[in-house]
Design a protein around this motif. Structure first.
Motif, PDB file in Angstrom:
ATOM      1  N   VAL A 155      59.584   5.506 -16.653  1.00 43.34           N
ATOM      2  CA  VAL A 155      59.736   5.623 -14.959  1.00 43.34           C
ATOM      3  C   VAL A 155      58.454   5.505 -14.090  1.00 43.34           C
ATOM      4  CG1 VAL A 155      60.656   6.766 -12.894  1.00 43.34           C
ATOM      5  CG2 VAL A 155      62.137   6.281 -14.992  1.00 43.34           C
ATOM      6  N   THR A 156      57.880   5.317 -13.712  1.00 42.41           N
ATOM      7  CA  THR A 156      56.777   4.997 -12.566  1.00 42.41           C
ATOM      8  C   THR A 156      57.125   4.853 -11.497  1.00 42.41           C
ATOM      9  OG1 THR A 156      55.819   4.384 -14.390  1.00 42.41           O
ATOM     10  CG2 THR A 156      54.254   3.818 -12.915  1.00 42.41           C
ATOM     11  N   VAL A 157      56.093   6.479 -11.140  1.00 41.75           N
ATOM     12  CA  VAL A 157      56.594   6.009  -9.089  1.00 41.75           C
ATOM     13  C   VAL A 157      55.529   5.874  -8.818  1.00 41.75           C
ATOM     14  CG1 VAL A 157      57.001   7.606  -7.322  1.00 41.75           C
ATOM     15  CG2 VAL A 157      58.732   7.440  -9.128  1.00 41.75           C
ATOM     16  N   GLN A 158      54.487   5.270  -7.938  1.00 45.64           N
ATOM     17  CA  GLN A 158      53.473   5.152  -7.512  1.00 45.64           C
ATOM     18  C   GLN A 158      53.291   5.245  -5.593  1.00 45.64           C
ATOM     19  OE1 GLN A 158      51.980   1.558  -8.981  1.00 45.64           O
ATOM     20  NE2 GLN A 158      50.838   3.252 -10.958  1.00 45.64           N
ATOM     21  N   HIS A 159      52.629   6.224  -5.648  1.00 41.50           N
ATOM     22  CA  HIS A 159      52.678   6.264  -3.971  1.00 41.50           C
ATOM     23  C   HIS A 159      53.984   5.917  -2.912  1.00 41.50           C
ATOM     24  CE1 HIS A 159      48.338   6.014  -5.304  1.00 41.50           C
ATOM     25  NE2 HIS A 159      48.009   5.339  -5.738  1.00 41.50           N
ATOM     26  N   LEU A 160      54.288   6.332  -3.125  1.00 42.09           N
ATOM     27  CA  LEU A 160      56.045   6.619  -2.566  1.00 42.09           C
ATOM     28  C   LEU A 160      55.606   7.422  -1.584  1.00 42.09           C
ATOM     29  CD1 LEU A 160      58.916   5.315  -2.523  1.00 42.09           C
ATOM     30  CD2 LEU A 160      59.607   8.210  -4.082  1.00 42.09           C
ATOM     31  N   VAL A 161      56.393   6.615  -0.414  1.00 32.36           N
ATOM     32  CA  VAL A 161      56.496   6.941   0.865  1.00 32.36           C
ATOM     33  C   VAL A 161      57.592   6.479   1.887  1.00 32.36           C
ATOM     34  CG1 VAL A 161      55.393   6.999   3.566  1.00 32.36           C
ATOM     35  CG2 VAL A 161      53.936   6.752   1.494  1.00 32.36           C
ATOM     36  N   LYS A 162      58.251   7.473   2.169  1.00 33.99           N
ATOM     37  CA  LYS A 162      59.866   7.445   3.127  1.00 33.99           C
ATOM     38  C   LYS A 162      60.253   7.698   4.183  1.00 33.99           C
ATOM     39  CE  LYS A 162      64.063   6.251   3.737  1.00 33.99           C
ATOM     40  NZ  LYS A 162      63.735   4.322   3.495  1.00 33.99           N
ATOM     41  N   ARG A 163      60.180   7.758   5.148  1.00 38.47           N
ATOM     42  CA  ARG A 163      60.592   7.702   6.956  1.00 38.47           C
ATOM     43  C   ARG A 163      61.786   7.733   6.592  1.00 38.47           C
ATOM     44  NH1 ARG A 163      56.340   4.929   6.288  1.00 38.47           N
ATOM     45  NH2 ARG A 163      53.705   5.182   6.799  1.00 38.47           N
ATOM     46  N   TYR A 164      62.487   8.765   7.629  1.00 42.70           N
ATOM     47  CA  TYR A 164      63.129   8.896   8.508  1.00 42.70           C
ATOM     48  C   TYR A 164      62.661   9.212   9.767  1.00 42.70           C
ATOM     49  CZ  TYR A 164      65.241   9.633   4.214  1.00 42.70           C
ATOM     50  OH  TYR A 164      65.520   9.738   3.113  1.00 42.70           O
ATOM     51  N   GLY A 165      62.555   7.786  11.258  1.00 38.63           N
ATOM     52  CA  GLY A 165      62.108   8.399  11.723  1.00 38.63           C
ATOM     53  C   GLY A 165      60.761   8.839  12.202  1.00 38.63           C
ATOM     54  N   ARG A 166      60.868   9.511  13.089  1.00 36.81           N
ATOM     55  CA  ARG A 166      58.801  10.046  12.413  1.00 36.81           C
ATOM     56  C   ARG A 166      58.840  10.906  11.592  1.00 36.81           C
ATOM     57  NH1 ARG A 166      57.934  11.683  19.411  1.00 36.81           N
ATOM     58  NH2 ARG A 166      58.173   9.920  20.464  1.00 36.81           N
ATOM     59  N   LEU A 167      60.106  10.964  10.487  1.00 41.67           N
ATOM     60  CA  LEU A 167      59.086  12.473  10.324  1.00 41.67           C
ATOM     61  C   LEU A 167      59.015  11.560   8.753  1.00 41.67           C
ATOM     62  CD1 LEU A 167      60.290  15.119   8.689  1.00 41.67           C
ATOM     63  CD2 LEU A 167      62.286  14.800   7.793  1.00 41.67           C
ATOM     64  N   ARG A 168      58.258  11.700   7.843  1.00 40.12           N
ATOM     65  CA  ARG A 168      57.983  11.226   6.772  1.00 40.12           C
ATOM     66  C   ARG A 168      58.390  11.957   6.184  1.00 40.12           C
ATOM     67  NH1 ARG A 168      52.433   8.797   6.716  1.00 40.12           N
ATOM     68  NH2 ARG A 168      52.136   7.659   4.152  1.00 40.12           N
ATOM     69  N   ALA A 169      59.176  11.938   5.130  1.00 42.13           N
ATOM     70  CA  ALA A 169      60.737  12.859   3.961  1.00 42.13           C
ATOM     71  C   ALA A 169      59.148  12.800   3.118  1.00 42.13           C
ATOM     72  CB  ALA A 169      61.253  12.367   4.055  1.00 42.13           C
ATOM     73  N   VAL A 170      58.556  11.668   2.490  1.00 40.53           N
ATOM     74  CA  VAL A 170      57.945  11.582   1.173  1.00 40.53           C
ATOM     75  C   VAL A 170      56.419  11.037   2.046  1.00 40.53           C
ATOM     76  CG1 VAL A 170      57.656  10.723  -0.934  1.00 40.53           C
ATOM     77  CG2 VAL A 170      60.094  11.245  -0.505  1.00 40.53           C
ATOM     78  N   SER A 171      55.494  12.029   0.984  1.00 40.39           N
ATOM     79  CA  SER A 171      53.561  11.013   1.400  1.00 40.39           C
ATOM     80  C   SER A 171      53.353  10.622   0.554  1.00 40.39           C
ATOM     81  CB  SER A 171      53.779  11.894   2.366  1.00 40.39           C
ATOM     82  OG  SER A 171      52.247  11.435   3.224  1.00 40.39           O
ATOM     83  N   ASP A 172      52.883   9.675   0.048  1.00 41.37           N
ATOM     84  CA  ASP A 172      52.236   9.417  -1.396  1.00 41.37           C
ATOM     85  C   ASP A 172      52.676  10.248  -2.260  1.00 41.37           C
ATOM     86  OD1 ASP A 172      50.420   7.888  -2.655  1.00 41.37           O
ATOM     87  OD2 ASP A 172      48.773   9.688  -2.247  1.00 41.37           O
ATOM     88  N   VAL A 173      54.069   9.916  -3.070  1.00 37.48           N
ATOM     89  CA  VAL A 173      53.765  10.894  -4.127  1.00 37.48           C
ATOM     90  C   VAL A 173      53.964   9.945  -5.185  1.00 37.48           C
ATOM     91  CG1 VAL A 173      56.428  11.544  -5.909  1.00 37.48           C
ATOM     92  CG2 VAL A 173      55.653  12.631  -3.291  1.00 37.48           C
ATOM     93  N   SER A 174      53.898  10.218  -6.661  1.00 37.08           N
ATOM     94  CA  SER A 174      53.194   9.600  -7.699  1.00 37.08           C
ATOM     95  C   SER A 174      53.629  10.657  -9.115  1.00 37.08           C
ATOM     96  CB  SER A 174      51.705   8.681  -7.875  1.00 37.08           C
ATOM     97  OG  SER A 174      51.620   8.729  -6.675  1.00 37.08           O
ATOM     98  N   PHE A 175      54.275  10.281  -9.605  1.00 34.55           N
ATOM     99  CA  PHE A 175      54.338  10.360 -11.082  1.00 34.55           C
ATOM    100  C   PHE A 175      54.916   9.711 -12.123  1.00 34.55           C
ATOM    101  CE2 PHE A 175      57.870  11.847  -8.937  1.00 34.55           C
ATOM    102  CZ  PHE A 175      59.143  11.525  -9.775  1.00 34.55           C
ATOM    103  N   SER A 176      55.081  10.063 -13.290  1.00 32.67           N
ATOM    104  CA  SER A 176      55.547   8.925 -14.211  1.00 32.67           C
ATOM    105  C   SER A 176      56.340  10.187 -15.674  1.00 32.67           C
ATOM    106  CB  SER A 176      54.597   8.244 -15.179  1.00 32.67           C
ATOM    107  OG  SER A 176      53.787   9.114 -15.912  1.00 32.67           O
TER     108      SER A 176
END
Length: 375
Positions: free
Chosen positions: A71-92
Motif C-alpha cells: 500500500v502506498t499513499v502519496q500526498h492524499l487530500v480529502k475535503r468535505y466542503g470547506r473542511l480539509r479532513a486530510v491534508s498531504d498524508v503520505s505513508f507506505s
C-alpha cells in the motif's frame, strides 16, 4: 478442503482455498530463502509468538519495515466542503505488516482508510494497493481487501451464518464459512440473530465478514472500542493470527496499549497531517521522553529546574515535583540539584511511553493552532 478442527478462542486453524495454498507455499519459500541471509531472530519473528518488548518483536518489526510495499499513499487530500479532513498524508505499508493509524477524534484516520479501501474518492494525491487504484480498479480491489468499518450494522434478525454465507457469495475464492466461524470462536452462535449477540461476538462477526473473502489486506477501524478487557485481548490474539496467516493489516485505534502490543509501525495523524511515522518504540522514545517525580529537601523554583539540561515540562502536586524531558533526565536532575545542596527523596523515574508521545504531539499541535489564531 481440510477437515474441520476445533479451535480455542484466539487460535486459527488452517482454513484454506486454492489461492491460500499457493500463498502459503510462496510465503514458506520466501521464509526459507530469507533464513540463508538473516539472523535466527529475524526468521523467528513471524511465527514463534510475540515477545512483547523483546528481541523477537524488534526483529519482526525490522523485517516488516523492509518488506515489499503493498500500500502506498502519496500526498492524499480529502475535503468535505470547506473542511480539509486530510491534508498531504503520505505513508507506505509493507506486506505482512500490522500498520497502525492513531490520532484524536476528527484527525482524519477513518477518511484515510476509506480512501484506501475505495469507499471514498480523494480530492488529490494517489493511492496504490497491490499496484491497483482503489477508484479505477474497484472490482479487483474488492477481491484483495476486507474492511471492518468503524460503524457497521446488520439487519437485527439476520443470523450469523446467513451473514457470513451472504458475504462469501460476493467473492470468487472465499474461505469456508463454517471453518472461519469456528476459528473465530463463534460457530456455536451461527443460528443466533445479530441483535442477540454481545459486543464481543459482534466484533468477531465483523472480523469474519472482513476475512471471508480471503483478502490479502484487512482494514480494521476501531475494532475493540466498547469491548471489555478480556474481549479486547481475545480480539488482539485474533489480529495476530491474521498477521501470522500472511494477511497485511491496517489497524485504526484509540488505544495506545493496543497500538504498542500489535503494531509494527504507526502513523500518528492529527489535523489531517502525519505527525509521526515510525515503530511504537521509536515514537515513544523520540516524543515521549522521560518522567521523574521526586520530593526536594527544600523548595526549588521552576527557573532553576528549567536550567537543567533535558528538562522540558514541570508539574507540581502538593510536595511532589514532576519533570519530563529527555531519556537521561533522572541523572541530570539529581546531579544538578545535589550541586546546589538539594537532596531528593521518594524518587520515581520511568521512560516515556506511546501515550506520553501521543499527548505531547497532539497538544503541541493544539498550542500551535491557538497561537496562529491569535496572530
Amino acid at each position: 478442503m481440510l477437515p474441520r478442527c476445533r479451535a480455542e478462542v484466539g487460535q486459527w486453524p488452517p482454513i484454506v482455498s486454492t489461492r491460500e495454498r499457493e500463498r502459503e507455499r510462496r510465503w514458506t519459500h520466501e521464509v526459507n530463502d530469507q533464513s540463508n541471509h538473516s539472523s535466527s531472530d529475524d526468521t523467528r519473528s513471524r511465527g514463534t509468538g510475540r515477545a512483547h518488548g523483546g528481541a523477537a518483536q524488534s526483529a519482526r518489526r525490522a523485517g516488516t519495515v523492509n518488506a515489499a510495499e503493498v500500500v502506498t499513499v502519496q500526498h492524499l487530500v480529502k475535503r468535505y466542503g470547506r473542511l480539509r479532513a486530510v491534508s498531504d498524508v503520505s505513508f507506505s505499508i509493507g506486506e505482512g505488516e500490522i500498520f497502525g493509524i492513531i490520532g484524536p477524534n476528527g484527525a482524519g484516520k477513518t477518511t484515510c482508510v476509506e480512501c484506501i479501501s475505495g469507499l471514498r474518492a480523494p480530492d488529490a494525491g494517489s493511492i496504490s494497493v497491490y499496484g491497483l487504484s482503489p477508484q479505477k480498479d474497484r472490482n479487483k480491489i474488492r477481491e484483495l481487501v476486507g474492511v471492518q468499518l468503524q460503524e457497521s450494522a446488520l439487519p437485527p434478525r439476520l443470523k450469523v451464518s446467513e451473514a457470513v454465507r451472504l458475504f462469501a457469495s460476493f467473492y470468487l475464492n472465499p474461505l469456508d464459512p463454517d471453518e472461519l466461524l469456528e476459528s473465530l470462536g463463534i460457530k456455536q452462535f451461527e443460528n443466533s440473530a445479530f441483535k442477540s449477540l454481545s459486543g464481543g461476538q459482534k466484533q468477531r462477526l465483523s472480523i469474519a465478514l472482513a476475512l471471508v473473502g480471503n483478502p490479502k489486506l484487512a482494514i480494521l477501524d476501531e475494532l475493540t472500542t466498547g469491548l471489555d478487557p478480556e474481549a479486547r485481548r481475545e480480539t488482539w490474539s485474533l489480529i495476530e493470527r491474521m498477521r501470522d496467516r500472511g494477511v497485511t493489516v491496517i489497524l485504526v485505534t484509540h488505544f495506545m496499549d493496543e497500538a504498542e502490543r500489535l503494531c509494527d509501525r504507526l502513523a500518528l495523524i492529527n489535523r489531517g497531517t502525519v505527525r509521526a511515522l515510525d515503530t511504537p518504540e521509536a515514537i515513544a522514545a523520540t516524543a515521549g521522553g522521560s518522567r521523574l517525580r521526586f520530593v526536594p529537601s527544600q523548595p526549588v523554583d521552576d527557573q532553576t529546574l528549567r536550567t537543567i539540561p533535558g528538562v522540558r515540562d514541570i508539574e507540581r502536586k502538593q510536595r511532589y515535583v514532576t519533570v519530563t524531558g529527555t531519556r537521561d533526565l533522572a541523572s541530570s536532575v539529581i546531579t544538578a540539584l545535589a550541586a546546589i545542596g538539594v537532596r531528593v527523596s521518594d524518587v520515581e523515574a520511568r521512560a516515556g511511553n506511546l501515550e506520553d508521545a501521543f499527548l505531547k504531539l497532539t497538544q503541541d499541535d493544539a498550542s500551535t493552532a491557538e497561537g496562529a489564531a491569535e496572530t
